[in-house]
Design a protein around this motif. Structure first.
Motif, PDB file in Angstrom:
ATOM      1  N   ALA A 172      -8.536 -19.102  17.996  1.00 14.85           N
ATOM      2  CA  ALA A 172      -9.621 -18.388  16.607  1.00 14.85           C
ATOM      3  C   ALA A 172     -11.027 -19.487  17.190  1.00 14.85           C
ATOM      4  CB  ALA A 172      -8.613 -18.774  15.990  1.00 14.85           C
ATOM      5  N   SER A 173     -11.850 -18.047  17.328  1.00 13.78           N
ATOM      6  CA  SER A 173     -13.085 -19.226  17.651  1.00 13.78           C
ATOM      7  C   SER A 173     -14.685 -18.789  17.089  1.00 13.78           C
ATOM      8  CB  SER A 173     -13.199 -19.019  19.346  1.00 13.78           C
ATOM      9  OG  SER A 173     -13.747 -20.215  19.756  1.00 13.78           O
ATOM     10  N   ARG A 174     -15.432 -19.364  17.053  1.00 11.61           N
ATOM     11  CA  ARG A 174     -16.328 -19.213  15.881  1.00 11.61           C
ATOM     12  C   ARG A 174     -17.546 -20.430  16.477  1.00 11.61           C
ATOM     13  NH1 ARG A 174     -16.885 -18.061  10.117  1.00 11.61           N
ATOM     14  NH2 ARG A 174     -15.013 -16.678  10.023  1.00 11.61           N
ATOM     15  N   PHE A 175     -18.943 -20.210  16.420  1.00  8.63           N
ATOM     16  CA  PHE A 175     -19.876 -21.672  15.921  1.00  8.63           C
ATOM     17  C   PHE A 175     -20.290 -20.850  14.283  1.00  8.63           C
ATOM     18  CE2 PHE A 175     -24.203 -21.456  16.209  1.00  8.63           C
ATOM     19  CZ  PHE A 175     -24.291 -23.265  16.150  1.00  8.63           C
ATOM     20  N   GLY A 176     -19.393 -21.394  13.967  1.00  6.57           N
ATOM     21  CA  GLY A 176     -18.658 -22.370  14.050  1.00  6.57           C
ATOM     22  C   GLY A 176     -17.437 -22.843  12.651  1.00  6.57           C
ATOM     23  N   TYR A 177     -16.327 -23.318  13.103  1.00 12.47           N
ATOM     24  CA  TYR A 177     -15.263 -24.197  12.134  1.00 12.47           C
ATOM     25  C   TYR A 177     -16.197 -25.869  11.144  1.00 12.47           C
ATOM     26  CZ  TYR A 177     -12.400 -20.438  13.624  1.00 12.47           C
ATOM     27  OH  TYR A 177     -12.417 -19.535  14.025  1.00 12.47           O
ATOM     28  N   LYS A 178     -17.125 -25.884  10.219  1.00  9.30           N
ATOM     29  CA  LYS A 178     -16.795 -26.195   9.161  1.00  9.30           C
ATOM     30  C   LYS A 178     -16.704 -27.980   9.231  1.00  9.30           C
ATOM     31  CE  LYS A 178     -21.191 -23.678   8.543  1.00  9.30           C
ATOM     32  NZ  LYS A 178     -20.849 -21.995   9.324  1.00  9.30           N
ATOM     33  N   SER A 179     -15.015 -27.544   8.752  1.00 13.10           N
ATOM     34  CA  SER A 179     -14.611 -28.719   8.016  1.00 13.10           C
ATOM     35  C   SER A 179     -13.448 -28.459   8.359  1.00 13.10           C
ATOM     36  CB  SER A 179     -14.449 -28.056   6.761  1.00 13.10           C
ATOM     37  OG  SER A 179     -13.866 -27.368   6.201  1.00 13.10           O
ATOM     38  N   GLN A 180     -12.078 -29.461   7.996  1.00  9.21           N
ATOM     39  CA  GLN A 180     -10.745 -29.970   8.758  1.00  9.21           C
ATOM     40  C   GLN A 180     -10.117 -28.224   7.478  1.00  9.21           C
ATOM     41  OE1 GLN A 180      -8.788 -32.936   8.681  1.00  9.21           O
ATOM     42  NE2 GLN A 180      -7.587 -33.017   8.452  1.00  9.21           N
ATOM     43  N   GLU A 203     -11.231 -25.921   6.940  1.00  8.09           N
ATOM     44  CA  GLU A 203     -11.586 -24.147   7.256  1.00  8.09           C
ATOM     45  C   GLU A 203     -10.812 -24.330   8.583  1.00  8.09           C
ATOM     46  OE1 GLU A 203     -15.527 -21.510   8.432  1.00  8.09           O
ATOM     47  OE2 GLU A 203     -15.813 -23.480   8.381  1.00  8.09           O
ATOM     48  N   VAL A 204     -10.298 -24.976   8.921  1.00  8.15           N
ATOM     49  CA  VAL A 204      -9.607 -24.908  10.297  1.00  8.15           C
ATOM     50  C   VAL A 204      -7.455 -24.622   9.733  1.00  8.15           C
ATOM     51  CG1 VAL A 204      -8.709 -25.922  12.561  1.00  8.15           C
ATOM     52  CG2 VAL A 204     -10.871 -26.061  11.982  1.00  8.15           C
ATOM     53  N   THR A 205      -7.950 -24.922   8.963  1.00 10.85           N
ATOM     54  CA  THR A 205      -5.965 -25.430   8.350  1.00 10.85           C
ATOM     55  C   THR A 205      -5.753 -23.532   8.126  1.00 10.85           C
ATOM     56  OG1 THR A 205      -6.469 -26.953   6.942  1.00 10.85           O
ATOM     57  CG2 THR A 205      -5.518 -27.724   8.700  1.00 10.85           C
ATOM     58  N   SER A 206      -6.870 -23.072   6.853  1.00  9.94           N
ATOM     59  CA  SER A 206      -6.542 -22.195   6.893  1.00  9.94           C
ATOM     60  C   SER A 206      -6.960 -21.368   7.270  1.00  9.94           C
ATOM     61  CB  SER A 206      -7.977 -21.812   5.524  1.00  9.94           C
ATOM     62  OG  SER A 206      -8.962 -21.738   5.888  1.00  9.94           O
ATOM     63  N   VAL A 207      -7.842 -21.405   8.040  1.00  7.34           N
ATOM     64  CA  VAL A 207      -7.832 -20.022   9.727  1.00  7.34           C
ATOM     65  C   VAL A 207      -6.467 -20.272   9.678  1.00  7.34           C
ATOM     66  CG1 VAL A 207      -9.098 -19.013  11.486  1.00  7.34           C
ATOM     67  CG2 VAL A 207     -10.593 -20.154   9.689  1.00  7.34           C
ATOM     68  N   VAL A 208      -6.522 -20.909  10.512  1.00  8.04           N
ATOM     69  CA  VAL A 208      -4.633 -20.002  10.997  1.00  8.04           C
ATOM     70  C   VAL A 208      -3.582 -20.060  10.162  1.00  8.04           C
ATOM     71  CG1 VAL A 208      -2.948 -21.659  12.674  1.00  8.04           C
ATOM     72  CG2 VAL A 208      -5.211 -22.540  12.684  1.00  8.04           C
ATOM     73  N   ASP A 209      -3.941 -20.788   8.521  1.00  8.29           N
ATOM     74  CA  ASP A 209      -2.742 -20.318   8.241  1.00  8.29           C
ATOM     75  C   ASP A 209      -2.859 -18.905   8.081  1.00  8.29           C
ATOM     76  OD1 ASP A 209      -1.981 -22.461   7.572  1.00  8.29           O
ATOM     77  OD2 ASP A 209      -2.746 -23.224   5.700  1.00  8.29           O
ATOM     78  N   ALA A 210      -4.119 -17.929   8.013  1.00 12.66           N
ATOM     79  CA  ALA A 210      -4.104 -16.816   7.605  1.00 12.66           C
ATOM     80  C   ALA A 210      -4.109 -16.065   8.793  1.00 12.66           C
ATOM     81  CB  ALA A 210      -5.557 -16.451   7.528  1.00 12.66           C
ATOM     82  N   PHE A 211      -3.869 -16.484   9.735  1.00 17.34           N
ATOM     83  CA  PHE A 211      -3.364 -15.893  10.799  1.00 17.34           C
ATOM     84  C   PHE A 211      -1.122 -15.666  11.272  1.00 17.34           C
ATOM     85  CE2 PHE A 211      -7.049 -16.643  13.460  1.00 17.34           C
ATOM     86  CZ  PHE A 211      -7.378 -15.426  14.654  1.00 17.34           C
ATOM     87  N   ASN A 212      -0.777 -16.502  10.887  1.00 14.93           N
ATOM     88  CA  ASN A 212       0.399 -16.816  10.705  1.00 14.93           C
ATOM     89  C   ASN A 212       0.758 -15.863   9.184  1.00 14.93           C
ATOM     90  OD1 ASN A 212       0.701 -19.003  12.132  1.00 14.93           O
ATOM     91  ND2 ASN A 212       0.294 -20.350  10.452  1.00 14.93           N
ATOM     92  N   THR A 213       0.069 -15.929   7.779  1.00 12.54           N
ATOM     93  CA  THR A 213       0.420 -14.716   7.064  1.00 12.54           C
ATOM     94  C   THR A 213       0.494 -12.944   6.809  1.00 12.54           C
ATOM     95  OG1 THR A 213      -2.236 -15.162   6.185  1.00 12.54           O
ATOM     96  CG2 THR A 213      -0.006 -17.070   5.142  1.00 12.54           C
ATOM     97  N   GLN A 214      -1.141 -13.343   8.156  1.00 21.05           N
ATOM     98  CA  GLN A 214      -1.176 -11.476   8.024  1.00 21.05           C
ATOM     99  C   GLN A 214      -0.452 -10.951   9.988  1.00 21.05           C
ATOM    100  OE1 GLN A 214      -5.617 -10.982   8.030  1.00 21.05           O
ATOM    101  NE2 GLN A 214      -5.360 -12.159   6.083  1.00 21.05           N
ATOM    102  N   ASP A 215       0.234 -12.372  10.319  1.00 18.89           N
ATOM    103  CA  ASP A 215       1.170 -11.664  11.850  1.00 18.89           C
ATOM    104  C   ASP A 215      -0.003 -11.184  12.299  1.00 18.89           C
ATOM    105  OD1 ASP A 215       3.786 -10.839  12.166  1.00 18.89           O
ATOM    106  OD2 ASP A 215       3.615  -9.666  11.444  1.00 18.89           O
ATOM    107  N   ILE A 216      -0.410 -11.838  12.372  1.00 21.20           N
ATOM    108  CA  ILE A 216      -1.047 -11.487  13.584  1.00 21.20           C
ATOM    109  C   ILE A 216      -0.793 -13.107  14.510  1.00 21.20           C
ATOM    110  CG2 ILE A 216      -4.084 -12.136  15.135  1.00 21.20           C
ATOM    111  CD1 ILE A 216      -4.545 -10.341  12.226  1.00 21.20           C
TER     112      ILE A 216
END
Length: 812
Positions: free
Chosen positions: A268-276, A278-291
């Motif tokens: 998971a990578s972009r320019f760029g994650y602006k806060s803690q 945001e980072v945790t919510s992105v990883v949570d989304a990968f988990n909940t969306q089964d990716i």
């Protein structure tokens, strides 16, 4: 070397002294172990045998006989001229004729003309390369000239978009960013001062200075390297085929250490994650969306709220990342690694500026004070990565971050992006003392030296961990320091996607086997192009690193896109994880033998047909991949080599030796499997850490035209840095054979072991390509039940075996 005075004679250490009748005074040469020292009345030079397939030529004096202060070699491992040559000393032989000195090493030789000092090189007695102007030192710098045959084709120059055959091009040897490049680029982030010929040799110009590479452009029959000073040395590697030359070139410059297995997961990578948050919510989304996802990459917002003004802080922005250690720990508990960006620029407005100045960490101007200049991010100094003081100061921040749990390191702007020619570096080296060198002299070695510092310190700090070092720029041999290069700020467009195969292959043949792109494209793009994004991620599935990354006006992560884009991305990311055993085995081959993961077709098939092909590539030996690089296509033409090939997705059988119009849908593209290929796979992983070595699916694509085939699968614990060095791995050998009655026999046996290796393995054979259901299937002579898919014409059978057990399956 041409245009030198015509006098030479010889004396060989531990051999009889002999003289040569020439028209001028006698000169001498001595053979010491594996190095031939040649003393002339102009340039003194040495020829050293390297590994078992190459030679290094180094000038010791200039044309006036004045000693030349060579910088250390960057292309070669540090013990290259001691340990390696000592081991090979008994294999080196010096032969004298009336006109020539011949330094022999196995089946290769360097031939030195006594009169001109010109060197030519042979394989099995046949001359394949010869100096034209040779190596030269002048007031203009250092140059190297070789003759080119009329029909010779050459890879070379590293990252450029010029076509696979680089002949007829002149290119700068100066690593430089090319923002938003597409289908043409003559100067990019990671150049290489090297060429590899269709005549099966490679020439490596071991010089990091700003210069130029002319491959038969100015003079059609001449290969010419030139540089503004720097090291006066080159390396000649000789092989018997393209594949042999590739492996030998990597053997000489140093093999890539085996990476951590998680490198092969999704980032998971972009320019760029602006806060803690945001980072945790992105990883949570990968988990909940089964990716599946294995790592999250933090760009420059981790140390500053804004793009400009904060580079060089080298510490967390406390308001937006208030509890970084907690965040890293929570991600680690989910088997997600944290990767941070760093840059070598320390802004005068940064929190560490005064510390950098006080600790002599920065490159200087002529007055001995930090050299400052303006660039996009602000007014800045540059860390002197060549200087021990600069290395130690820079490293302390990595050490603190590593203690917080950071698992991977991303070095950006390491060309360096701005690097004044007259900036002064202090090179700390035991052999040189402290030597002052200009930015122009070491520009192309900056990223290499930075990676070396990070890698060596990490291996000392974390001896049980394999470093992950993502870098944008380097030099020949940078792979020794675990460098994972990418192709820079590519345009988010079809034009940006199109050259990615060429870029990766041109780097891979010289050892940079993990070269990859920002999947989906990085720069620009005003609206989301669903087809472009999908096609790029499909290509990335069969690339060394799967890392979608872009400016965040359009999300690079699949979790932020609607179906069918998301569902297609999920399918291919899951396929990436299913292929983990195969991909990790490719990484093992690279660490053992230097074989690239992405390979030009010419490494395996007729070079006259495939040397220039940049539309397709081999992913390992089994798969031929042809990325779709144009929009709105209903079919994609692919030229197939001779033999039988299967569509990876449908198992449709194709006869090779022709161009096939592959029918496209949005969720397929041309990936072909060569008949007779094996491919180990697994199922259902969402993290690479979940890989279970006890459960392997071994796929085999059968065709009666293939009488026999074999494959070796490599496996270890995925973490131990000493796996290759200490032999802590197992090899699973699988073979196929077809008898006169068309009965298929599959055999399996293994050798080697590693710590905590399971005692038993559950294997499922999946056999593709059968025309009809077999009449009988037996394992070691005993009939076994099988599953037959009549629609897909695949046979599946499962069995358990001890890791050291041999198994034979007979299918009739």
């Amino acid at each position: 070397m041409i245009d030198r005075k015509q006098r030479i004679a010889l004396a060989c250490a531990s051999l009889a002294f002999f003289s040569v009748n020439t028209v001028a005074e006698v000169q001498t040469a001595t053979l010491e172990k594996a190095t031939l020292n040649i003393d002339t009345d102009t340039n003194d030079f040495t020829i050293s045998a390297l590994h078992d397939s190459g030679f290094q030529v180094t000038y010791l004096t200039d044309d006036n006989g004045t000693p030349y202060a060579n910088l250390p070699s960057m292309a070669l491992p540090e013990p290259a001229l001691t340990d390696v040559t000592n081991k090979k000393a008994n294999d080196v032989e010096l032969v004298e004729t009336a006109t020539t000195l011949i330094l022999k090493l196995n089946n290769i030789a360097a031939h030195v003309d006594k009169a001109t000092h010109a060197i030519s090189y042979s394989v099995n007695g046949k001359i394949v390369a010869k100096e034209q102007g040779g190596l030269s030192i002048s007031n203009n710098g250092v140059s190297l000239s070789f003759a080119l045959d009329e029909d010779e084709k050459l890879y070379g120059g590293g990252q450029r978009v010029l076509g696979m055959d680089r002949r007829g091009n002149t290119m700068p040897l100066y690593n430089k960013a090319h923002y938003g490049y597409t289908t043409s680029s003559n100067q990019m982030y990671f150049g290489l001062s090297a060429v590899m010929s269709s005549k099966h040799y490679s020439v490596l110009f071991d010089n990091t200075a700003s210069g130029q590479l002319d491959i038969g452009s100015s003079t059609p029959d001449e290969l010419l390297f030139s540089a503004q000073g720097g090291r006066a040395s080159y390396i000649m590697v000789l092989g018997e085929s393209l594949a042999d030359t590739v492996q030998s070139t990597v053997a000489v410059t140093g093999k890539q250490p085996l990476p951590p297995r998680w490198l092969l997961g999704n980032f998971a990578s972009r320019f760029g994650y602006k806060s803690q948050d945001e980072v945790t919510s992105v990883v949570d989304a990968f988990n909940t969306q089964d990716i599946p996802v294995d790592a999250v990459v933090l760009d420059l917002y981790w140390f500053g709220k804004d793009i400009q003004g904060h580079m060089g802080n080298l510490n967390w922005e406390s308001e937006t990342f208030p509890e970084p250690e907690k965040m890293i720990s929570e991600l680690r508990n989910q088997d997600v690694k944290t990767v941070l960006i760093t840059e070598p620029f320390i802004l005068t407005t940064s929190k560490q500026w005064e510390s950098a100045v006080a600790n002599n960490a920065l490159a200087q101007n002529d007055d001995g004070v930090p050299y400052t200049f303006d660039f996009y991010f602000g007014n800045t100094g540059l860390v002197d990565v060549f200087n021990e003081a600069g290395q130690d100061w820079f490293w302390q921040y990595y050490e603190k971050l590593a203690a917080q749990g950071v698992a991977g390191w991303w070095g950006d702007l390491g060309e360096p992006e701005v690097h004044p020619d007259d900036i002064q570096h202090t090179w700390s080296n035991a052999g040189l003392g402290n030597k002052t060198v200009s930015g122009a002299e070491v520009h192309n070695g900056y990223g290499h030296q930075w990676a070396k510092t990070v890698y060596n310190n990490l291996t000392e700090l974390q001896p049980d961990t394999r470093p992950f070092v993502l870098m944008r720029s380097g030099f020949l041999g940078s792979q020794r320091y675990g460098m994972v290069p990418w192709t820079g700020d590519v345009s988010r467009s079809w034009g940006g996607l199109k050259p990615q195969v060429e870029l990766a292959l041109q780097m891979s043949v010289f050892g940079m086997a993990y070269t990859h792109s920002d999947l989906g494209g990085f720069a620009g793009g005003e609206t989301f192009d669903a087809e472009l994004y999908t096609r790029w991620l499909q290509f990335g599935t069969f690339s060394p690193v799967f890392r979608p990354h872009a400016q965040d006006n359009i999300a690079p992560e699949p979790i932020f896109h609607a179906d069918p884009v998301k569902s297609i991305a999920r399918k291919f990311i899951q396929l990436r994880y299913d292929m983990l055993p195969y991909n990790y085995s490719l990484a093992f081959e690279n660490a053992l033998y230097g074989t690239p993961l992405m390979r030009p077709l010419a490494m395996k098939y007729d070079e006259s047909d495939w040397f220039e092909n940049a539309e397709s590539y081999l992913w390992g030996d089994a798969l031929l991949v042809s990325p779709v690089t144009s929009p709105n296509q209903v079919a994609w033409s692919t030229a197939l080599p001779e033999g039988v090939w299967f569509d990876f997705f449908s198992d449709t059988r194709y006869q090779g030796g022709q161009t096939v119009d592959y029918p496209l849908t949005q969720d397929n593209f041309p990936v072909w499997v060569k008949a007779g290929s094996f491919m180990p796979m697994t199922k259902g992983l969402s993290r690479t850490e979940q890989f279970d070595a006890r459960k392997i699916e071994m796929h085999y694509w059968h065709d009666n035209s293939v009488n026999s085939s074999s494959y070796t699968y490599y496996e270890d614990d995925g973490k131990n840095p000493a796996s290759v060095e200490k032999g802590l791995y197992t090899k699973l050998h699988v073979r196929s054979s077809v008898d006169e009655n068309a009965a298929l026999t599959l055999t399996l046996d293994s050798e080697g072991s590693y710590i905590r290796m399971p005692k038993q393995r559950n294997i499922t054979y999946v056999i593709h390509g059968l025309r009809d259901k077999p009449q009988s299937v037996s394992i070691d002579g005993n009939s076994v039940p099988v599953t037959w898919d009549d629609k897909g014409k695949t046979l599946s059978l499962a069995f358990s075996c001890d890791y050291q057990q041999s198994v034979e399956v007979l299918i009739m």
